[in-house]
Scaffold this motif. Structure first.
Motif, PDB file in Angstrom:
ATOM      1  N   LEU A 104       0.819  -1.041   0.092  1.00 16.24           N
ATOM      2  CA  LEU A 104      -0.011   0.116   0.077  1.00 16.24           C
ATOM      3  C   LEU A 104       1.007   1.405   0.101  1.00 16.24           C
ATOM      4  CD1 LEU A 104      -2.682   1.427   0.169  1.00 16.24           C
ATOM      5  CD2 LEU A 104      -2.911   1.050   2.824  1.00 16.24           C
ATOM      6  N   SER A 105       1.631   1.154   0.850  1.00 15.04           N
ATOM      7  CA  SER A 105       2.854   2.540   0.982  1.00 15.04           C
ATOM      8  C   SER A 105       3.526   2.713  -0.532  1.00 15.04           C
ATOM      9  CB  SER A 105       3.975   2.256   1.937  1.00 15.04           C
ATOM     10  OG  SER A 105       3.113   2.164   3.194  1.00 15.04           O
ATOM     11  N   LYS A 106       4.040   1.374  -1.211  1.00 18.31           N
ATOM     12  CA  LYS A 106       4.528   1.623  -2.608  1.00 18.31           C
ATOM     13  C   LYS A 106       3.554   2.346  -3.420  1.00 18.31           C
ATOM     14  CE  LYS A 106       7.984  -1.892  -2.181  1.00 18.31           C
ATOM     15  NZ  LYS A 106       8.339  -3.177  -2.476  1.00 18.31           N
ATOM     16  N   LEU A 107       2.342   1.805  -3.550  1.00 25.31           N
ATOM     17  CA  LEU A 107       1.211   2.305  -4.409  1.00 25.31           C
ATOM     18  C   LEU A 107       1.046   3.784  -4.044  1.00 25.31           C
ATOM     19  CD1 LEU A 107      -1.381  -0.539  -4.498  1.00 25.31           C
ATOM     20  CD2 LEU A 107       0.412   0.108  -6.409  1.00 25.31           C
ATOM     21  N   PHE A 108       0.802   4.261  -2.771  1.00 25.27           N
ATOM     22  CA  PHE A 108       0.668   5.761  -2.426  1.00 25.27           C
ATOM     23  C   PHE A 108       1.594   6.432  -2.886  1.00 25.27           C
ATOM     24  CE2 PHE A 108      -3.111   5.041  -0.583  1.00 25.27           C
ATOM     25  CZ  PHE A 108      -3.607   6.067  -0.176  1.00 25.27           C
ATOM     26  N   ARG A 109       2.908   6.159  -2.968  1.00 26.80           N
ATOM     27  CA  ARG A 109       4.239   6.765  -3.232  1.00 26.80           C
ATOM     28  C   ARG A 109       4.146   6.999  -4.600  1.00 26.80           C
ATOM     29  NH1 ARG A 109       6.712   9.665   0.775  1.00 26.80           N
ATOM     30  NH2 ARG A 109       7.218   8.307   2.512  1.00 26.80           N
ATOM     31  N   LYS A 110       3.810   6.083  -5.564  1.00 23.02           N
ATOM     32  CA  LYS A 110       3.806   6.045  -6.772  1.00 23.02           C
ATOM     33  C   LYS A 110       2.561   6.781  -7.410  1.00 23.02           C
ATOM     34  CE  LYS A 110       3.660   2.932 -10.880  1.00 23.02           C
ATOM     35  NZ  LYS A 110       3.444   1.450 -11.311  1.00 23.02           N
ATOM     36  N   GLU A 111       1.323   6.645  -6.788  1.00 24.57           N
ATOM     37  CA  GLU A 111       0.220   7.195  -7.382  1.00 24.57           C
ATOM     38  C   GLU A 111       0.082   8.956  -6.871  1.00 24.57           C
ATOM     39  OE1 GLU A 111      -1.466   5.945  -9.812  1.00 24.57           O
ATOM     40  OE2 GLU A 111      -0.322   4.145 -10.031  1.00 24.57           O
ATOM     41  N   LEU A 112       0.179   8.815  -5.704  1.00 20.30           N
ATOM     42  CA  LEU A 112      -0.061  10.134  -4.822  1.00 20.30           C
ATOM     43  C   LEU A 112       1.132  10.867  -4.336  1.00 20.30           C
ATOM     44  CD1 LEU A 112      -3.075   8.797  -2.834  1.00 20.30           C
ATOM     45  CD2 LEU A 112      -3.223   9.866  -5.038  1.00 20.30           C
ATOM     46  N   SER A 113       2.537  10.277  -4.655  1.00 22.44           N
ATOM     47  CA  SER A 113       3.692  10.980  -4.231  1.00 22.44           C
ATOM     48  C   SER A 113       3.644  11.445  -2.608  1.00 22.44           C
ATOM     49  CB  SER A 113       3.702  12.299  -4.999  1.00 22.44           C
ATOM     50  OG  SER A 113       4.204  12.062  -6.073  1.00 22.44           O
ATOM     51  N   MET A 114       2.811  10.434  -1.844  1.00 21.95           N
ATOM     52  CA  MET A 114       3.023  10.642  -0.347  1.00 21.95           C
ATOM     53  C   MET A 114       2.898   9.310   0.197  1.00 21.95           C
ATOM     54  SD  MET A 114      -0.655  12.609   0.548  1.00 21.95           S
ATOM     55  CE  MET A 114      -0.427  13.729  -0.757  1.00 21.95           C
ATOM     56  N   SER A 115       3.037   9.082   1.453  1.00 24.54           N
ATOM     57  CA  SER A 115       2.390   7.843   2.292  1.00 24.54           C
ATOM     58  C   SER A 115       1.331   8.057   2.682  1.00 24.54           C
ATOM     59  CB  SER A 115       3.686   7.744   3.510  1.00 24.54           C
ATOM     60  OG  SER A 115       3.348   8.796   4.396  1.00 24.54           O
ATOM     61  N   PRO A 116       0.790   6.776   3.106  1.00 22.75           N
ATOM     62  CA  PRO A 116      -0.598   6.687   3.575  1.00 22.75           C
ATOM     63  C   PRO A 116      -0.964   7.527   4.864  1.00 22.75           C
ATOM     64  CG  PRO A 116       0.252   4.522   3.081  1.00 22.75           C
ATOM     65  CD  PRO A 116       1.234   5.547   2.782  1.00 22.75           C
ATOM     66  N   THR A 117       0.217   7.384   5.650  1.00 28.25           N
ATOM     67  CA  THR A 117       0.070   8.253   7.072  1.00 28.25           C
ATOM     68  C   THR A 117       0.138   9.736   6.518  1.00 28.25           C
ATOM     69  OG1 THR A 117       1.373   6.595   8.262  1.00 28.25           O
ATOM     70  CG2 THR A 117       1.159   8.680   9.093  1.00 28.25           C
ATOM     71  N   GLU A 118       0.705  10.150   5.632  1.00 27.12           N
ATOM     72  CA  GLU A 118       0.874  11.738   5.185  1.00 27.12           C
ATOM     73  C   GLU A 118      -0.696  11.860   4.766  1.00 27.12           C
ATOM     74  OE1 GLU A 118       5.386  12.303   4.193  1.00 27.12           O
ATOM     75  OE2 GLU A 118       3.963  11.623   2.607  1.00 27.12           O
ATOM     76  N   PHE A 119      -1.124  11.306   3.968  1.00 28.65           N
ATOM     77  CA  PHE A 119      -2.503  11.566   3.271  1.00 28.65           C
ATOM     78  C   PHE A 119      -3.433  11.492   4.607  1.00 28.65           C
ATOM     79  CE2 PHE A 119      -6.722   9.910   2.137  1.00 28.65           C
ATOM     80  CZ  PHE A 119      -6.911  10.719   0.700  1.00 28.65           C
ATOM     81  N   ARG A 120      -3.449  10.572   5.666  1.00 27.97           N
ATOM     82  CA  ARG A 120      -4.230  10.775   6.576  1.00 27.97           C
ATOM     83  C   ARG A 120      -4.104  12.035   7.299  1.00 27.97           C
ATOM     84  NH1 ARG A 120      -4.499   5.495  10.423  1.00 27.97           N
ATOM     85  NH2 ARG A 120      -6.439   5.324   9.236  1.00 27.97           N
ATOM     86  N   THR A 121      -3.028  12.486   7.348  1.00 28.12           N
ATOM     87  CA  THR A 121      -2.744  13.695   8.136  1.00 28.12           C
ATOM     88  C   THR A 121      -3.165  15.014   7.326  1.00 28.12           C
ATOM     89  OG1 THR A 121      -0.724  12.805   9.336  1.00 28.12           O
ATOM     90  CG2 THR A 121      -1.079  15.208   9.386  1.00 28.12           C
ATOM     91  N   GLN A 122      -2.975  14.944   6.028  1.00 27.07           N
ATOM     92  CA  GLN A 122      -3.440  16.104   5.302  1.00 27.07           C
ATOM     93  C   GLN A 122      -5.004  16.071   5.045  1.00 27.07           C
ATOM     94  OE1 GLN A 122      -1.839  16.604   1.392  1.00 27.07           O
ATOM     95  NE2 GLN A 122       0.403  16.467   2.145  1.00 27.07           N
ATOM     96  N   SER A 123      -5.683  14.879   5.051  1.00 28.94           N
ATOM     97  CA  SER A 123      -6.943  14.829   4.938  1.00 28.94           C
ATOM     98  C   SER A 123      -7.995  15.509   6.186  1.00 28.94           C
ATOM     99  CB  SER A 123      -7.619  13.382   4.287  1.00 28.94           C
ATOM    100  OG  SER A 123      -7.207  12.520   5.471  1.00 28.94           O
ATOM    101  N   ARG A 124      -7.243  14.944   7.315  1.00 27.07           N
ATOM    102  CA  ARG A 124      -7.926  15.451   8.572  1.00 27.07           C
ATOM    103  C   ARG A 124      -7.638  16.799   8.627  1.00 27.07           C
ATOM    104  NH1 ARG A 124      -7.328  10.176  12.550  1.00 27.07           N
ATOM    105  NH2 ARG A 124      -8.581   8.903  11.101  1.00 27.07           N
ATOM    106  N   ARG A 125      -6.475  17.404   8.202  1.00 25.40           N
ATOM    107  CA  ARG A 125      -6.394  18.931   8.562  1.00 25.40           C
ATOM    108  C   ARG A 125      -7.414  19.602   7.718  1.00 25.40           C
ATOM    109  NH1 ARG A 125       0.030  19.136   7.401  1.00 25.40           N
ATOM    110  NH2 ARG A 125       0.743  18.439   9.721  1.00 25.40           N
ATOM    111  N   LYS A 126      -7.688  19.236   6.333  1.00 23.83           N
ATOM    112  CA  LYS A 126      -8.680  19.809   5.556  1.00 23.83           C
ATOM    113  C   LYS A 126     -10.150  19.793   6.079  1.00 23.83           C
ATOM    114  CE  LYS A 126      -6.116  18.811   1.327  1.00 23.83           C
ATOM    115  NZ  LYS A 126      -6.051  18.246   0.094  1.00 23.83           N
ATOM    116  N   SER A 127     -10.492  18.822   6.834  1.00 23.91           N
ATOM    117  CA  SER A 127     -11.852  18.503   7.385  1.00 23.91           C
ATOM    118  C   SER A 127     -11.820  19.219   8.763  1.00 23.91           C
ATOM    119  CB  SER A 127     -12.258  17.090   7.391  1.00 23.91           C
ATOM    120  OG  SER A 127     -11.091  16.431   8.450  1.00 23.91           O
TER     121      SER A 127
END
Length: 331
Positions: free
Chosen positions: A308-331
């Motif tokens: 999952l982490s490799k896919l996130f790095r490849k598709e979204l250029s961030m880790s799953p943890t970083e995505f979780r942090t960013q999404s919660r900041r926005k909400s």
């Protein structure tokens, strides 16, 4: 009084020793046409004749997979008057009869307005739909379905206002085309485009040439609908260990043809679409739950947290943890 039309579609008993005859193991599909005072005899007759021809064409080949049996039914049974005042004998279906019914057709007709306020007819349609029977209206027959609260169902690619002839065509010709195209849609779904086209050639005027544009459109749009239905199936089952072969089987297609069709209609391969569906589900779980990354990976069909982490790095250029942090900041 003997029912009109329905007996003509019932195949003869299977001889025990004639291997060229229709095999008794052939799937039997029960089709009912529900009649009301003022129904179009042309609609009912065209539908019944198309299914009869399909039975006949299959009996001439070694591949006889489906036999259609047609019943004419009504809310109360007995004689029903068509729009030209001819009386047609109908059966009264009991509750147990619905269990063996596969398709129900509602023809058009001049009496459709009165039929729409016939409580007995409306109750019958609601009961049929509650049993999961496929119900299809021809022409203005959809008014009866609307009165029963039944969602109007078009065959994939079907248009109730489709015009197969010139503007100078008579109303009777147009009604017959509506019924024939509806019949062809059923035959194409059950038996394939080739046999449906042969039925069109047999029944269509001018050797079926006037039906060709609508039939080609029906073919193309049916394939497009298959691709979209497969895409929906992929999204609904993306958390499971499914494969492209599984998706192809839901469309009754070879994997090769399915890959070509899916890419043409959706713009991406089925594998890429599946990956996107799994990533979308993963993003939702990361944003809306506190589940560990590894557990989310297993729940979304992505095996483990490392993948999952490799896919996130490849598709979204961030880790799953970083995505979780960013999404919660926005909400």
């Amino acid at each position: 009084m003997t029912p009109i039309l329905s007996d003509a579609l019932a195949p003869p008993d299977c001889p025990r020793q004639d291997i060229r005859s229709v095999q008794c193991s052939t799937i039997v599909k029960h089709v009912a046409i529900i009649l009301y005072d003022g129904f179009s005899l042309l609609d009912a007759g065209t539908l019944a004749e198309a299914l009869h021809v399909a039975n006949e064409l299959q009996s001439q080949s070694s591949n006889h997979s489906v036999t259609y049996r047609v019943n004419l039914i009504s809310a109360g049974g007995g004689a029903v008057a068509c729009s030209s005042s001819m009386m047609v004998w109908t059966e009264h279906f009991s509750t147990r009869d619905f269990d063996r019914l596969d398709n129900l057709f509602v023809p058009s007709g001049s009496g459709v307005a009165h039929a729409s306020v016939d409580d007995n007819l409306i109750d019958l349609l609601r009961l049929v739909c509650a049993r999961g029977v496929r119900v299809t209206a021809i022409g203005n027959g959809h008014m009866v379905l609307s009165a029963a609260g039944v969602a109007r169902r078009d065959w994939p690619s079907m248009k109730h206002d489709i015009r197969l002839r010139s503007l100078s065509a008579s109303a009777a010709e147009h009604d017959r085309d509506q019924a024939l195209v509806t019949s062809l849609a059923l035959l194409k779904m059950d038996l394939g485009a080739e046999l449906a086209a042969r039925v069109a050639d047999r029944l269509g005027s001018d050797g079926g040439r006037t039906l060709a544009p609508a039939f080609e459109e029906m073919d193309a749009k049916t394939l497009a609908e298959k691709a979209r239905a497969s895409a929906r199936w992929i999204v609904q089952n993306c958390a499971k260990p499914i494969s492209v072969g599984d998706a192809a089987r839901t469309s009754s297609m070879s994997e090769r043809n399915f890959l070509r069709l899916f890419k043409r209609e959706l713009g991406v391969t089925p594998s890429k679409y599946l990956l996107g569906a799994r990533l979308d589900l993963t993003c939702k779980l990361l944003a809306n739950s506190d589940l560990p990354v590894d557990k989310i990976a297993r729940r979304t069909g992505l095996s483990n947290g490392e993948r999952l982490s490799k896919l996130f790095r490849k598709e979204l250029s961030m880790s799953p943890t970083e995505f979780r942090t960013q999404s919660r900041r926005k909400s």
